[in-house]
Design a protein around this motif. Structure first.
Motif, PDB file in Angstrom:
ATOM      1  N   PRO A   1       0.678  -1.415   0.185  1.00  0.00           N
ATOM      2  CA  PRO A   1       0.105   0.232  -0.385  1.00  0.00           C
ATOM      3  C   PRO A   1       0.724   1.032   0.407  1.00  0.00           C
ATOM      4  O   PRO A   1       0.540   2.211  -0.876  1.00  0.00           O
ATOM      5  CB  PRO A   1      -0.941   0.308   1.408  1.00  0.00           C
ATOM      6  CG  PRO A   1      -0.686  -1.674   1.254  1.00  0.00           C
ATOM      7  CD  PRO A   1       0.009  -2.127   0.811  1.00  0.00           C
ATOM      8  N   ALA A   2       1.685   1.125   0.402  1.00  0.00           N
ATOM      9  CA  ALA A   2       2.597   2.471   0.761  1.00  0.00           C
ATOM     10  C   ALA A   2       2.873   2.867   0.069  1.00  0.00           C
ATOM     11  O   ALA A   2       2.671   4.552  -0.495  1.00  0.00           O
ATOM     12  CB  ALA A   2       3.984   2.053   2.190  1.00  0.00           C
ATOM     13  N   THR A   3       4.075   1.617  -0.941  1.00  0.00           N
ATOM     14  CA  THR A   3       4.273   2.543  -1.999  1.00  0.00           C
ATOM     15  C   THR A   3       3.381   2.752  -3.760  1.00  0.00           C
ATOM     16  O   THR A   3       3.454   3.462  -4.462  1.00  0.00           O
ATOM     17  CB  THR A   3       5.653   1.092  -3.087  1.00  0.00           C
ATOM     18  OG1 THR A   3       4.242   0.271  -2.850  1.00  0.00           O
ATOM     19  CG2 THR A   3       6.144   1.153  -2.457  1.00  0.00           C
ATOM     20  N   GLY A   4       2.307   2.045  -3.652  1.00  0.00           N
ATOM     21  CA  GLY A   4       1.071   2.129  -4.237  1.00  0.00           C
ATOM     22  C   GLY A   4       0.562   3.903  -4.301  1.00  0.00           C
ATOM     23  O   GLY A   4       0.105   4.388  -4.970  1.00  0.00           O
ATOM     24  N   LEU A   5       0.038   3.805  -2.862  1.00  0.00           N
ATOM     25  CA  LEU A   5      -0.207   5.035  -2.803  1.00  0.00           C
ATOM     26  C   LEU A   5       0.927   6.287  -3.315  1.00  0.00           C
ATOM     27  O   LEU A   5      -0.187   7.488  -3.279  1.00  0.00           O
ATOM     28  CB  LEU A   5      -1.084   5.269  -1.454  1.00  0.00           C
ATOM     29  CG  LEU A   5      -2.294   4.017  -1.221  1.00  0.00           C
ATOM     30  CD1 LEU A   5      -1.910   4.161   0.441  1.00  0.00           C
ATOM     31  CD2 LEU A   5      -3.509   4.771  -1.783  1.00  0.00           C
ATOM     32  N   ALA A   6       2.069   6.373  -2.807  1.00  0.00           N
ATOM     33  CA  ALA A   6       2.415   6.921  -3.331  1.00  0.00           C
ATOM     34  C   ALA A   6       2.912   6.922  -4.557  1.00  0.00           C
ATOM     35  O   ALA A   6       2.807   8.630  -5.447  1.00  0.00           O
ATOM     36  CB  ALA A   6       4.187   6.684  -2.440  1.00  0.00           C
ATOM     37  N   LEU A   7       2.178   6.658  -5.714  1.00  0.00           N
ATOM     38  CA  LEU A   7       2.731   6.339  -7.121  1.00  0.00           C
ATOM     39  C   LEU A   7       0.924   7.109  -7.867  1.00  0.00           C
ATOM     40  O   LEU A   7       1.383   7.669  -8.006  1.00  0.00           O
ATOM     41  CB  LEU A   7       2.691   4.652  -7.500  1.00  0.00           C
ATOM     42  CG  LEU A   7       3.769   4.124  -8.291  1.00  0.00           C
ATOM     43  CD1 LEU A   7       3.954   2.996  -8.630  1.00  0.00           C
ATOM     44  CD2 LEU A   7       4.018   5.193  -9.091  1.00  0.00           C
ATOM     45  N   LEU A   8       0.189   6.972  -6.858  1.00  0.00           N
ATOM     46  CA  LEU A   8      -1.566   7.489  -7.323  1.00  0.00           C
ATOM     47  C   LEU A   8      -0.522   9.083  -7.179  1.00  0.00           C
ATOM     48  O   LEU A   8      -1.296   9.432  -7.901  1.00  0.00           O
ATOM     49  CB  LEU A   8      -2.688   7.310  -6.172  1.00  0.00           C
ATOM     50  CG  LEU A   8      -3.037   5.896  -6.913  1.00  0.00           C
ATOM     51  CD1 LEU A   8      -4.178   5.178  -5.988  1.00  0.00           C
ATOM     52  CD2 LEU A   8      -3.926   5.629  -8.685  1.00  0.00           C
ATOM     53  N   GLN A   9      -0.564   9.111  -6.076  1.00  0.00           N
ATOM     54  CA  GLN A   9      -0.642  10.476  -5.371  1.00  0.00           C
ATOM     55  C   GLN A   9       0.906  11.424  -6.943  1.00  0.00           C
ATOM     56  O   GLN A   9      -0.041  12.612  -7.441  1.00  0.00           O
ATOM     57  CB  GLN A   9      -0.118  10.942  -4.102  1.00  0.00           C
ATOM     58  CG  GLN A   9      -0.084  12.153  -4.066  1.00  0.00           C
ATOM     59  CD  GLN A   9      -0.063  12.628  -2.484  1.00  0.00           C
ATOM     60  OE1 GLN A   9       0.554  11.547  -1.202  1.00  0.00           O
ATOM     61  NE2 GLN A   9      -0.297  12.730  -1.771  1.00  0.00           N
ATOM     62  N   GLU A  10       1.892  10.261  -6.825  1.00  0.00           N
ATOM     63  CA  GLU A  10       2.749  11.590  -7.887  1.00  0.00           C
ATOM     64  C   GLU A  10       1.645  11.751  -9.200  1.00  0.00           C
ATOM     65  O   GLU A  10       2.210  12.396  -9.560  1.00  0.00           O
ATOM     66  CB  GLU A  10       3.752  10.430  -8.476  1.00  0.00           C
ATOM     67  CG  GLU A  10       5.041  10.866  -7.598  1.00  0.00           C
ATOM     68  CD  GLU A  10       6.240   9.481  -8.161  1.00  0.00           C
ATOM     69  OE1 GLU A  10       6.016   8.858  -9.240  1.00  0.00           O
ATOM     70  OE2 GLU A  10       6.885   9.229  -7.239  1.00  0.00           O
ATOM     71  N   LYS A  11       0.664  10.757  -9.925  1.00  0.00           N
ATOM     72  CA  LYS A  11       0.000  11.082 -10.887  1.00  0.00           C
ATOM     73  C   LYS A  11      -1.176  11.846 -10.577  1.00  0.00           C
ATOM     74  O   LYS A  11      -0.946  12.266 -12.360  1.00  0.00           O
ATOM     75  CB  LYS A  11      -0.088   9.239 -11.441  1.00  0.00           C
ATOM     76  CG  LYS A  11       1.119   8.942 -12.412  1.00  0.00           C
ATOM     77  CD  LYS A  11       0.098   6.930 -12.693  1.00  0.00           C
ATOM     78  CE  LYS A  11       1.226   6.100 -12.947  1.00  0.00           C
ATOM     79  NZ  LYS A  11       0.934   5.312 -13.160  1.00  0.00           N
ATOM     80  N   ASN A  12      -1.509  11.951  -9.704  1.00  0.00           N
ATOM     81  CA  ASN A  12      -2.476  13.115  -9.846  1.00  0.00           C
ATOM     82  C   ASN A  12      -2.164  14.256  -9.881  1.00  0.00           C
ATOM     83  O   ASN A  12      -1.432  14.887  -9.113  1.00  0.00           O
ATOM     84  CB  ASN A  12      -3.453  12.873  -8.347  1.00  0.00           C
ATOM     85  CG  ASN A  12      -4.434  13.372  -7.921  1.00  0.00           C
ATOM     86  OD1 ASN A  12      -5.128  13.533  -9.519  1.00  0.00           O
ATOM     87  ND2 ASN A  12      -4.498  13.341  -7.211  1.00  0.00           N
ATOM     88  N   GLN A  13      -3.249  15.261 -10.519  1.00  0.00           N
ATOM     89  CA  GLN A  13      -2.849  16.779 -10.633  1.00  0.00           C
ATOM     90  C   GLN A  13      -3.720  17.053  -9.607  1.00  0.00           C
ATOM     91  O   GLN A  13      -4.593  16.755  -9.901  1.00  0.00           O
ATOM     92  CB  GLN A  13      -3.266  17.182 -12.062  1.00  0.00           C
ATOM     93  CG  GLN A  13      -2.687  16.299 -13.595  1.00  0.00           C
ATOM     94  CD  GLN A  13      -3.374  16.964 -14.705  1.00  0.00           C
ATOM     95  OE1 GLN A  13      -4.307  17.352 -14.748  1.00  0.00           O
ATOM     96  NE2 GLN A  13      -2.060  17.508 -15.352  1.00  0.00           N
ATOM     97  N   PRO A  14      -3.218  17.636  -8.398  1.00  0.00           N
ATOM     98  CA  PRO A  14      -3.868  18.527  -7.431  1.00  0.00           C
ATOM     99  C   PRO A  14      -4.749  19.228  -8.192  1.00  0.00           C
ATOM    100  O   PRO A  14      -4.822  20.266  -9.106  1.00  0.00           O
ATOM    101  CB  PRO A  14      -2.593  19.515  -6.999  1.00  0.00           C
ATOM    102  CG  PRO A  14      -1.320  19.184  -8.246  1.00  0.00           C
ATOM    103  CD  PRO A  14      -1.574  18.690  -8.945  1.00  0.00           C
ATOM    104  N   SER A  15      -6.312  19.699  -7.369  1.00  0.00           N
ATOM    105  CA  SER A  15      -7.266  19.466  -7.732  1.00  0.00           C
ATOM    106  C   SER A  15      -7.005  21.301  -7.543  1.00  0.00           C
ATOM    107  O   SER A  15      -6.472  21.630  -6.159  1.00  0.00           O
ATOM    108  CB  SER A  15      -8.592  19.013  -6.717  1.00  0.00           C
ATOM    109  OG  SER A  15      -9.200  20.199  -6.767  1.00  0.00           O
ATOM    110  N   PRO A  16      -7.547  22.486  -8.394  1.00  0.00           N
ATOM    111  CA  PRO A  16      -7.745  23.784  -7.907  1.00  0.00           C
ATOM    112  C   PRO A  16      -8.339  23.900  -6.838  1.00  0.00           C
ATOM    113  O   PRO A  16      -7.911  25.534  -6.423  1.00  0.00           O
ATOM    114  CB  PRO A  16      -8.094  24.441  -9.253  1.00  0.00           C
ATOM    115  CG  PRO A  16      -8.692  23.625  -9.797  1.00  0.00           C
ATOM    116  CD  PRO A  16      -8.314  22.187  -9.488  1.00  0.00           C
TER     117      PRO A  16
END
Length: 1805
Positions: free
Chosen positions: A108-123
């Motif tokens: 989970p730790a690596t998976g979530l970090a990956l998701l966060q990297e690809k995600n564009q932050p909401s304005p």
């Protein structure tokens, strides 16, 4: 432990955590479980699930096994924090980890970090506010007031330089940063500015790997369904299918639920009885129930819990409905707990990726095929009112994090919300929670989006019993405030109509005509009514932003909503009608508040609807039609059969009907009428009326009907003013008050005036005026044939009433003609209206910003428009240390002042008139107050001016003027005349303006001057003009003379202008200037003559006075001569003696030792304030006393962590240098006879006993503790100090032994005393009897030098000090009594020395006399108080004190030199030595030399102290190569100390620095010593010490007869002092202290200051919002309070932080004062922006805070929201109060002045 949020998902330390859990589990008993937990692998479980056929079944089976085994295993009250961690951990490892593995397919730790990297932050920021967090709204850029920013976004945005408003959040909303619809400009802060690359339309789900998406859908739907099922589950011991536990034990919880009906006290009391717990436990249960909404109060088998339930239900059902209690099986509770954890987990997972958020939204809003309202979110919403607070909060958070943060789904959710709106609201109205926890509170998030099943939600909310903030309906603010959403909902879901219909449905109280009729206001109804009003809030959100463009659909739906709104207004039209009471007073005050509450709530809605109408012509015309038909419908229901009558006056005739306000029903509520008036003005403003007259139903208007109802309302007001409705009680007065009040007048009074203007502009002006006269019931007065001869009436009351009514009617005509500052009536802009309001407010007096804001009506956005215009009209004056900033009117605006401004109350009008006349007199102008130039009218209202020149008005004017000419009888008043003159003036101005603007003669239709020159038609007497001319010089009308002159001038001007236009010859012009000028010249000459006469009169008086003066001086020549000569002599003497050293006769002043200069020759005469007798202060005379106040103090404390001493065993003989607790004495300086004071105090006590029998309140002083108010100045006092005579002059005959000789003698004397004491106690003394010094007699008893009355007072003061200082009961035998008196003497001197130092004032001569008197009495008293104590106690004190300086083998455990405050030591030794000296009968030794030797010894001890604690930084200075003597000696002494102590002291080479340290360190001690000996020996101070400046050191040393190089003290007595210093240094305490054993006090001690406060107040608010209550587990504190002394933040005013002090429960602040301020505290209440002073448990007051806004005003309670900044001067003032020990006195004065402060329970704060 019911609600806990899920633990964080990502944790790389998972492996360690498992090990940790394992280690812990080994210690835990259920080891079988532990083995199973240890072998559990989340990864394997997840991979097993992945291949399962039915995933839901597998997950449920897993939960069924594990949840009951992890959560809720025992009674919840006793769970330790370790247990809690165990639960958290087990949940994470056994329940959530497998889900994370399954979802992500990897660690989970690596998976979530990956998701966060690809995600564009909401304005979107979406930060959810905590309770009390600061929120900022920009007053320039926000679309509406609900758009707010959090502190971080605000500081990074453009808005921080704009005008903004700062408030504290109630919790639950979120930050609107990044929402472009919320801001007119600057929607993004620096952090949330979106990147350019982002495509808004793409679906974020598409970015995720498809298998992840599929797994996400299935997991989210399983978990969300599980959570929804569990939270809406209603059975207590069954579980949903698939979740039944493998084995089910008999373990139950008794669960108590929160409601908003029962009080804390009731719940606590009930729990104590039901589950027999302690008060403390019950309080903690109650707080948790209040916070989380439910709490288990008992754990055990079914029977055990059921029994507790029945007790609770039985105990709480008496007053109201019982508390809700359920007995639930532990497995059900466990699953509910996990459901909440699962929701929190979902909320956290979706933060990592927008794609996952979108998946969750789809899962939540997916409707099942067969039924509507079946989606999971719908189920949650519709069951909202059944859930408990904790559950509501968590799922609302989830909704906010998911649906409201996703713009696409926000719309879909909004629609669902609007669909359910009606039902939700109904539930809420029945529920008993607050709105904040209700889902209805989301409306603001949705409806203010002007672009959602609302009715049902609202119904639930109305039924619910919690507050709205916990209800789903509270989400309306998140939905309805988004403009695009609000429009969409209005069109698709017909939202506006839905809300209004829901609202009307809930107000079921109607009368026969269908109008609202509210019964008496019960608490239950008020509660309901409050609920219902939240609907109006939602409607406001929907309408808050006007559409810029309209679609056909929007028009249709808006008009449907408008129609529904008209239905609502029709129910209000004519409600609460009143009928005049004649004969007897009304018995029951009728209900009126509900109607006005409703009116106030609707005011903004009505205004907003008008604004919407004004943006579209078609909507406006349609709305106008609908409103008109609604009005005619209302009129048709008016009772018919009113008799028509015909009126004729002044040659005109009109048909109307008979109606009398004073006899028939009349109502103040006419909203339909008023709305029509508003729309009519819009027709005029948008010029629709002139462009499409054919589309308007103007023909259907019947002007007499339009004016009928508003006119009745205004007549009612006039009759109330005239006192005709006195018997109708207060309810009517209140209604009239609100009708004119700024909160309601825009849609009430103002619109009524406009309606009259509408009617008058469409009618013949004569007809209009006749109807007005008829409704005012004055027609008969003016219609009689000889009305000019005066209408005579026998009854005096009726005459007065008629006079007032005539005044009111004339005032009404002035308003109808002159009020043109509404855009649409006159040709003005909106800001002209505001400017005029401000101008008239400031004409009364200069005002503060907040007063002006209060006097102006706010619009729906809480704006008044003040800031745009204020600077053009007024100038601002900054405030001083008190008071507030004021605006003053700029003089050029005075000419716009209108005496008959329609918003003036009567009081305002007379104040303004006075102020204006005064101003004109000061400027030397005439005092006329002519009407200002009115702006031109709009075409639709153009015909209003004809009122001014119509025959009826002229007839009325003529009548009043005629009465004024022959003033006899009472049928006439000056106000009447003043109003007529004003009307004449307005008419002349109007004609003047028309003439100026006209091109040729034919345009001017207004011909007033001609008409007033014609004689009146009704009678033979003269014309209006002729009457005015005859009044010009009437003696009884002096006040109005200037005004009449002005009118006549205007008439002449106008005539001239007319002549000029008719014949354009220049000659007439030059002639025409004549008359006006002659009038003006005559006037000027008259004024000049008066002024000249006045000047002559003044000169004559002055001459007479100076003559008398000369005469007096001549007669008393000798007297004057004498004083002059004396004066000259003394000045020359001073000149000769100034260089001190030259003249041996001039003795330098010395205050201690044999050379001291005495002051005993002075006689002291004082006067008693009670009996006014004068008396000399003598030891044997009647006692005189000084009122004083003794208190414990920590103002000088250098160590606030030291615990308060134990009163029984504390030994105060040695004061530690950290001065952690002192006793301070202050006095107001008023002197009384002891007997007078005793009589006074007994009277106070008696009065107090009587008062206590009558009412149980506190007074501002506590008589039981001996407190009283000084009879003269009401200053708080608690004791009296007896006045004693000065000490005698030194006896020059005695010898003055050297230090060595004196020490030797003293040691001998001490040895003798030791021996004597031993002998007394044991009866035998060992060893040889020591040698007795000559003349020393142990058994000698000195005679008491005081009379019995003085001695009694000595005891009185000793006991008070003893009682206050130790907090014990009086005990005259206690050996500590004299010590405490010396202690308060020393401490008071020290604190005053600090004050003088900090304020840079000279040591002597600058004290106020009350402090000076106090110190001198206190010191002299301390020197004599030993006479009242047993002699031996004082001996033992002296022996122990001296042993600290001169070691004595017989005295044990003396403290080390670093633990003694030397000034206290000096005072104690000097004052206790007297008792030893009294035994020496040889008559050869003087007490003075002993004082001097003691001073020398103590000074050397202090030098050693300073050197031991000095910290010198090595500084390379270019020093003179030759060190001075002082420096060398300092180095020598320092090195001696190093020799004794070795490496503990650092090596210091710089002698200059050491000496500097010494000099600075010793100075405060020397200054305090100088004060002490000055007061002890009454020696006048030297001149150098009376001024601040250089030369202080030498003067101080010589005054104390010390060498100016102090180190010579040590040098000259080296042999004697060397061994002493060695002994001091060898004390084990010294080394221990220096090596860090205790708090080292450095000298000079820094003065304590209050804490530094931030410049910007919002920093404080932010600190306070992140402050959690230290006791109730991370709960937000409701009233965070900052201690200004030490900077601690406390949780004030709450149950959770109450502690016990002296057997009484007190709040956190009070408890803190006992540790921090010895019972005295200064606090800043952060949420209220209020300074709180507390003294003890019963006394306190509020004090203006040191924070001001830009307008120089404090904002207590943060109501206004202007940014606040620290005002340094005001903070210094508070600090000075604290340092002067003045807080208790301020509290005393405040409580005397304001009795409500006395009733507050200060101890609970």
């Amino acid at each position: 432990m019911i609600s806990g949020s899920g633990s964080s998902c990502c944790s790389s330390h998972r492996a360690e955590r498992v090990k940790m859990a394992a280690a812990q589990s080994d210690r835990d008993p259920p080891s079988a479980l532990c083995a199973e937990f240890l072998n559990f692998s989340a990864k394997d479980t997840a991979s097993r699930w992945l291949v399962a056929a039915n995933l839901q079944q597998e997950v449920y089976a897993h939960l069924a096994v594990y949840v009951p085994r992890i959560l809720c295993l025992g009674p919840s009250g006793s769970i330790s924090s370790r247990e809690e961690q165990r639960e958290e951990l087990a949940c994470q490892l056994l329940l959530l980890a497998p889900l994370e593995w399954l979802l992500l397919g990897e660690e989970p730790a690596t998976g979530l970090a990956l998701l966060q990297e690809k995600n564009q932050p909401s304005p979107l920021c979406g930060h959810v506010f905590k309770v009390g967090e600061p929120t900022y709204s920009c007053r320039e850029c926000a679309a509406d007031p609900t758009c707010v920013l959090c502190m971080q976004c605000f500081l990074g945005s453009v808005h921080k330089d704009h005008r903004y408003r700062m408030t504290t959040s109630g919790g639950g909303g979120f930050c609107d940063c990044g929402d472009a619809e919320a801001w007119k400009k600057g929607p993004y802060c620096q952090k949330h500015t979106p990147t350019e690359t982002r495509d808004t339309e793409e679906d974020p789900v598409a970015q995720l790997p498809p298998d992840l998406v599929a797994r996400g859908y299935s997991i989210f739907s399983i978990i969300l369904k599980y959570a929804v099922d569990m939270l809406t589950w209603e059975q207590d011991d069954q579980l949903p299918a698939g979740l039944e536990p493998p084995e089910k034990g008999d373990t139950y919880y008794c669960m108590l639920f929160n409601d908003e009906v029962h009080t804390y006290e009731q719940v606590i009391y009930t729990l104590q009885k039901a589950v027999n717990c302690s008060q403390k436990e019950a309080v903690s249960f109650a707080t948790t129930v209040d916070r989380d909404g439910r709490k288990s109060v008992r754990y055990g088998d079914f029977q055990f819990c059921e029994q507790a339930k029945s007790v609770i239900v039985r105990n709480t059902s008496r007053q109201s409905k019982p508390l809700r209690v359920e007995v639930m099986h532990s497995s059900v509770v466990a699953h509910q707990c996990f459901a909440l954890k699962a929701l929190s987990w979902l909320g956290q997972v979706i933060q990592y990726s927008d794609g996952l958020r979108r998946i969750l939204c789809q899962v939540g809003l997916q409707a099942a095929a067969e039924a509507e309202n079946s989606s999971l979110v719908d189920q949650l919403m519709l069951n909202d009112s059944k859930m408990w607070k904790g559950a509501r909060n968590i799922y609302h958070q989830l909704l906010m994090n998911s649906l409201l943060m996703d713009l696409k789904y926000k719309k879909i959710f909004a629609i669902q919300f609007a669909k359910n709106y009606r039902r939700l609201q109904t539930d809420f109205m029945e529920d008993d929670h607050e709105r904040v926890v209700s889902v209805t509170s989301l409306s603001v998030q949705l409806f203010t989006v002007p672009t959602m099943s609302y009715e049902r939600l609202q119904c639930d909310y109305v039924r619910d019993d919690h507050d709205r903030e916990f209800s789903i309906t509270d989400l309306s603010v998140q939905i309805f405030t988004v403009p695009s959403l609000a429009r969409m909902l209005m069109v698709e879901e017909n939202l506006m109509k839905t809300i209004i219909k829901t609202f009307v449905d809930h107000l079921r109280h109607r009368d026969l005509q269908g109008r609202f009729q509210f019964d008496r206001y019960t608490a239950q109804q008020a509660f309901k009514f409050g609920r219902v009003q939240s609907l109006i809030g939602d409607l406001k959100y929907v309408l808050i932003s006007r559409p810029s463009e309209w679609s056909d659909q929007l028009r249709i739906k808006f008009l449907e909503g408008f129609e529904a709104f008209l239905e609502l207004l029709k129910c209000m039209q004519g409600m609460d009608p009143v009928v005049r009471q004649v004969g007897q007073h009304i018995e029951m005050e009728p209900e009126w508040e509900a109607a006005f509450t409703l009116q106030m709530k609707l005011t903004h809605i009505i205004s907003m609807i008008q604004e919407w109408c004004s943006t579209d012509e078609r909507v406006l015309i349609e709305a106008y039609r609908k409103c008109l038909s609604a009005l005619s419908h209302c009129h048709s229901s008016l009772p018919d059969g009113e008799q028509p009558i015909s009126l004729s006056l002044a040659g005109h005739c009109v048909e109307t009907f008979r109606y009398q306000v004073s006899q028939d029903k009349v109502s103040i509520h006419l909203p339909v009428c008023r709305l029509l008036a508003g729309l009519h003005v819009l027709l005029s403003r948008t010029e629709v009326a002139s462009r499409f007259p054919e589309q308007l139903p103007l023909g259907e208007l019947s002007p007499p009907l339009l004016i009928e109802l508003p006119l009745r309302c205004l007549v009612l007001c006039a009759q109330v003013h005239a006192g005709m409705w006195r018997r109708n009680g207060f309810s009517l007065i209140n209604q009239i008050y609100y009708y004119h009040n700024v909160k309601c007048r825009v849609e009430m009074f103002d619109k009524d005036v406009i309606m009259l203007q509408v009617g008058a502009s469409m009618m013949d002006p004569n007809h209009f005026l006749m109807i007005v006269l008829s409704r005012f019931e004055l027609f008969h007065i003016f219609s009689s044939a000889d009305c000019r001869k005066r209408y005579r009436e026998a009854n005096k009351d009726v005459v007065q009433q008629n006079n007032t009514l005539i005044e009111e009617m004339l005032h009404l005509i002035i308003m109808v003609v002159g009020e043109r500052y509404v855009s649409g009536v006159g040709q003005v802009e909106a800001f002209d209206e505001v400017r005029r309001e401000i101008l008239h407010q400031l004409s009364i007096r200069p005002m503060a910003h907040s007063e002006l804001v209060k006097a102006l009506p706010e619009n729906g956005n809480k704006e008044t428009g003040l800031e745009r215009v204020i600077d053009s009209v007024a100038s601002f004056k900054k405030p001083g240390v008190t008071g507030r900033g004021l605006y003053e009117l700029r003089p050029e605006w005075n000419k716009h002042f209108n005496l008959y401004f329609h918003h003036y109350s009567r009081a305002d009008q007379s104040k303004a008139e006075e102020a204006q006349r005064k101003l004109r007199r000061q400027n030397g102008e005439d005092t006329a107050l002519p009407p200002p130039l009115p702006p031109p009218l709009c075409p639709l209202f153009g015909s209003l001016v004809n009122l001014l020149q119509c025959d009826v008005l002229l007839a009325v004017e003529g009548a009043v003027l005629q009465w004024a000419v022959e003033p006899s009888g009472g049928g006439w008043t000056e106000s009447m005349l003043q109003r007529v003159l004003h009307l004449v003036g307005v008419a002349l101005l109007e004609e003047h303006q028309q003439l100026e603007n006209s091109s040729g003669d034919d345009d001017v239709t207004f011909n007033y001057t001609c008409k007033i020159t014609r004689p009146g038609e009704a009678s033979t007497s003269g014309s209006v003009l002729a009457l005015l001319e005859s009044l010009q010089n009437a003696p009884h009308l002096e006040v109005h003379k200037d005004m009449i002159t002005w009118i006549l001038k205007m008439v002449t001007n106008i005539k001239t202008m007319r002549e000029r236009t008719s014949s354009a010859s220049t000659v007439t012009i030059s002639q025409g200037q004549g008359p006006e000028e002659t009038v003006r010249d005559k006037d000027k000459a008259e004024r000049k003559r008066k002024a000249e006469m006045a000047r002559l009169r003044r000169e004559k008086i002055m001459a007479q006075m100076s003559e008398m003066q000369k005469h007096f001086i001549n007669e008393n020549k000798e007297l004057f001569q004498q004083s002059l000569e004396e004066l000259e002599a003394s000045t020359s003497a001073a000149a000769e003696h100034s260089p001190l050293s030259l003249d041996p006769s001039c003795v330098s002043q010395v205050c201690v030792g044999p050379r001291r200069v005495g002051g005993a020759e002075r006689r002291q005469l004082v006067t008693c304030i009670l009996c006014q007798e004068e008396q000399e202060v003598r030891g044997h005379g009647r006692a005189m006393v000084l009122a004083a106040f003794v208190q414990r103090s920590t103002v000088l404390s250098k160590n606030r962590r030291r615990n308060l001493p134990d009163p029984e065993h504390h030994d105060p003989l040695f004061m530690h240098p950290d001065l952690s607790l002192g006793i301070h004495t202050a006095s107001c300086g008023h002197i009384m006879h002891a007997t007078c004071w005793q009589r006074y105090f007994e009277a106070v006590q008696l009065k107090e006993q009587r008062r206590q029998q009558r009412l149980r309140g506190h007074t501002s002083y506590d008589v039981e503790n001996g407190e009283f108010l000084c009879p003269l100045c009401e200053c708080l006092s608690n004791t009296v100090i007896p006045l004693l005579p000065h000490t005698h002059s030194p006896d020059r005959s005695v010898d003055h032994p050297s230090l060595e000789a004196w020490l030797k003698t003293t040691n001998q004397q001490i040895a003798v005393l030791h021996f004597a004491h031993k002998k007394q106690s044991d009866g035998v003394a060992e060893g040889a009897e020591p040698a007795v010094p000559e003349g020393f007699r142990v058994d000698f008893t000195p005679q008491n030098p005081f009379s019995s009355s003085v001695s009694e007072m000595i005891t009185t003061f000793s006991m008070s000090t003893y009682k206050v200082g130790l907090k014990v009961n009086p005990n005259e035998q206690d050996h500590r009594v004299p010590v405490l008196i010396w202690s308060t003497c020393a401490y008071t001197i020290q604190s005053i020395e600090r004050l003088l130092m900090d304020e840079e004032k000279p040591l002597f001569g600058s004290l106020p006399c009350r402090q000076d008197d106090c110190l001198s009495s206190l010191t002299r008293f301390s020197s004599s108080c030993w006479t009242a104590a047993p002699v031996t106690t004082t001996h033992t004190h002296f022996i122990r004190l001296l042993a600290a300086l001169v070691p004595d083998s017989q005295v044990e455990n003396t403290p080390c030199i670093l633990d003694i405050d030397v000034f206290h030591l000096l005072v104690y030794t000097v004052l206790s030595y007297n008792s030893i000296h009294s035994l020496d009968q040889s008559g050869r030794s003087g007490v003075d030399s002993a004082h001097l030797h003691l001073l020398h010894l103590v000074t050397v001890a202090h030098l050693v102290q300073v050197l031991l604690t000095s910290t010198t930084e090595e500084v390379c200075m270019d020093q003179d190569s030759l060190a001075t003597e002082e420096e060398e000696l300092t180095c020598q002494l320092y090195n001696t100390l190093r020799k004794h102590l070795g490496s503990v002291l650092p090596e210091v080479t710089s002698g200059w620095q050491l000496f500097h340290c010494v000099k600075v360190g010793v100075l405060p001690f020397l200054r305090a010593a100088a004060l002490f000996f000055h007061y002890l020996n009454s020696t006048a101070p030297p001149a150098d010490l009376l001024v601040a400046g250089p030369g202080q050191w030498e003067a101080l040393c010589s005054y104390l007869s010390l060498p100016s190089n102090l180190l010579q003290l040590y040098q000259s007595q080296h042999t004697l002092l060397g061994p002493l210093i060695h002994r001091w240094c060898c004390h084990p305490g010294v080394r221990q202290n220096l090596q860090g054993g205790g708090v080292i006090v450095r000298f000079p001690r820094e003065s304590n200051r209050l804490i530094e406060l931030p410049e910007d107040y919002s920093v404080l608010i932010n600190q306070a919002s992140s402050f959690t209550c230290p006791r109730s587990g991370g709960d937000k504190s409701r009233a965070p309070t900052l201690c200004l002394v030490c900077g601690s933040m406390l949780c004030s005013q709450s149950y959770c932080c109450q502690t016990e002090v002296d057997g009484e429960d007190v709040g956190a602040c009070t408890a803190h004062t006992f540790t921090c301020g010895a019972g005295l505290g200064l606090f800043l209440r952060v949420r209220e922006s209020q300074v709180l002073f507390v003294a003890g448990k019963t006394k306190g007051c509020f004090y203006p805070p040191p924070y001001l806004d830009d307008y120089g005003e404090t904002d207590q309670g943060l109501k206004r929201g202007n940014p606040l900044h620290l005002c340094a001067e005001r903070y210094r003032k508070i600090e000075r109060l604290w340092r002067q020990h003045g807080i208790a006195e301020v509290i005393g004065h405040a409580q005397e002045a304001n009795q409500t402060l006395v009733a507050i329970d200060w101890q609970h704060l």
